[in-house]
Motif scaffolding. Structure first.
Motif: not given
Length: 304
Positions: A119-120, A123-124, A126-127, A133, A136-137, A141-143
């Protein structure tokens, strides 16, 4: 209650009644205006006052829908009624971020080998998407949406994800089935009307197939054509296709019959036939005279 204010233009946004904090606007995505509130995503949809499927809808003389909105306070004792004659009505509906993720994974699914990532790592990635983004900010919750469309595995307390076409199609299929059962009645009526000819109507099975296709078309505005191609494979259309073949034949026969009738009526109008009226000759009735009562009987008797 008297009118305390009269505005020509009112922009009214209808939101869920349980909201405690204001909406926060994020960057539009492909023409969709998204907002967030309390960890949830909403889409603002502008209401179309004119329903093209409702033939009974009342319109103005210029064939435009009525756009008057009345706003009043809950306390009826207060003069707080506002009338807007040219209004915009926006409705905030829940929006599942899964559709943003589907768009994001479109290119990844075109590759033969898609590896699982943490997931980490996602997230990178998704930038690269300003909208994701922003979500997320803002603490979205996208999980959970990822679990709906991805294969997942837990290792050492960390979850790894890989987009799965099988799970994606299954998710979209559940949406199609639900939409097909909840289509607007005006849309269903208009759809059925297009399938009906005098003495020729579709069965319930044919209508069900057509409604599923309508639902797929609605979902098509949110997902890539690649997903739609796979989704349509779950919904065979043979029964509808066979019906439409017979429908076309019936339509052509009906059109031909009407054309022949119109041609015949035109010929009759151009060459009117006059009926011959036979004159009836009145027969003169001859009265029978009894023997010895005729006008010449006396003459012959005098000669004798």
């Amino acid at each position: 209650m008297t009118v305390s204010n009269n505005e020509d233009n009112i922009r009214l946004i209808v939101v869920p009644s349980n909201l405690q904090t204001p909406f926060k606007t994020i960057k539009p995505y492909k023409g969709s205006q998204l907002v967030v509130n309390s960890g949830r995503v909403y889409e603002l949809n502008k209401a179309n006052f004119k329903d093209p499927h409702n033939t009974a809808q009342k319109l103005t003389k210029k064939q435009q829908p009525l756009k008057t909105i009345f706003l009043a306070a809950l306390d009826v004792s207060k003069d707080s009624l506002m009338v807007g004659k040219n209004c915009e009505l926006w409705i905030a509906t829940k929006y599942n971020p899964v559709y943003l993720l589907l768009d994001f994974f479109t290119n990844a699914l075109s590759r033969e080998n898609v590896r699982m990532v943490s997931f980490q790592d996602l997230l990178e990635q998704f930038e690269r998407s300003e909208t994701l983004q922003d979500l997320v900010d803002n603490g979205i919750d996208l999980q959970q949406p990822l679990l709906q469309i991805c294969e997942s595995v837990d290792e050492n307390g960390e979850t790894f994800y890989k987009p799965s076409m099988h799970k994606i199609v299954g998710y979209l299929s559940s949406k199609v089935d639900r939409l097909a059962q909840n289509l607007p009645s005006a849309l269903v009526a208009a759809t059925k009307k297009k399938l009906v000819l005098p003495g020729f109507e579709p069965t319930d099975e044919v209508l069900q197939v057509r409604k599923k296709l309508l639902a797929i078309e609605l979902i098509g505005s949110y997902v890539d054509a690649k997903y739609l191609e796979e989704l349509k494979k779950l919904y065979p259309t043979e029964i509808l296709d066979s019906y439409m073949v017979e429908y076309k034949k019936k339509e052509q026969m009906t059109a031909l019959a009407e054309e022949n009738i119109n041609t015949l009526n035109g010929m009759n109008a151009a060459n009117p036939k006059k009926r011959k009226v036979e004159k009836k000759v009145a027969r003169k009735e001859v009265k029978k005279v009894a023997v010895g009562k005729g006008a010449l009987d006396g003459f012959f008797k005098r000669k004798v």
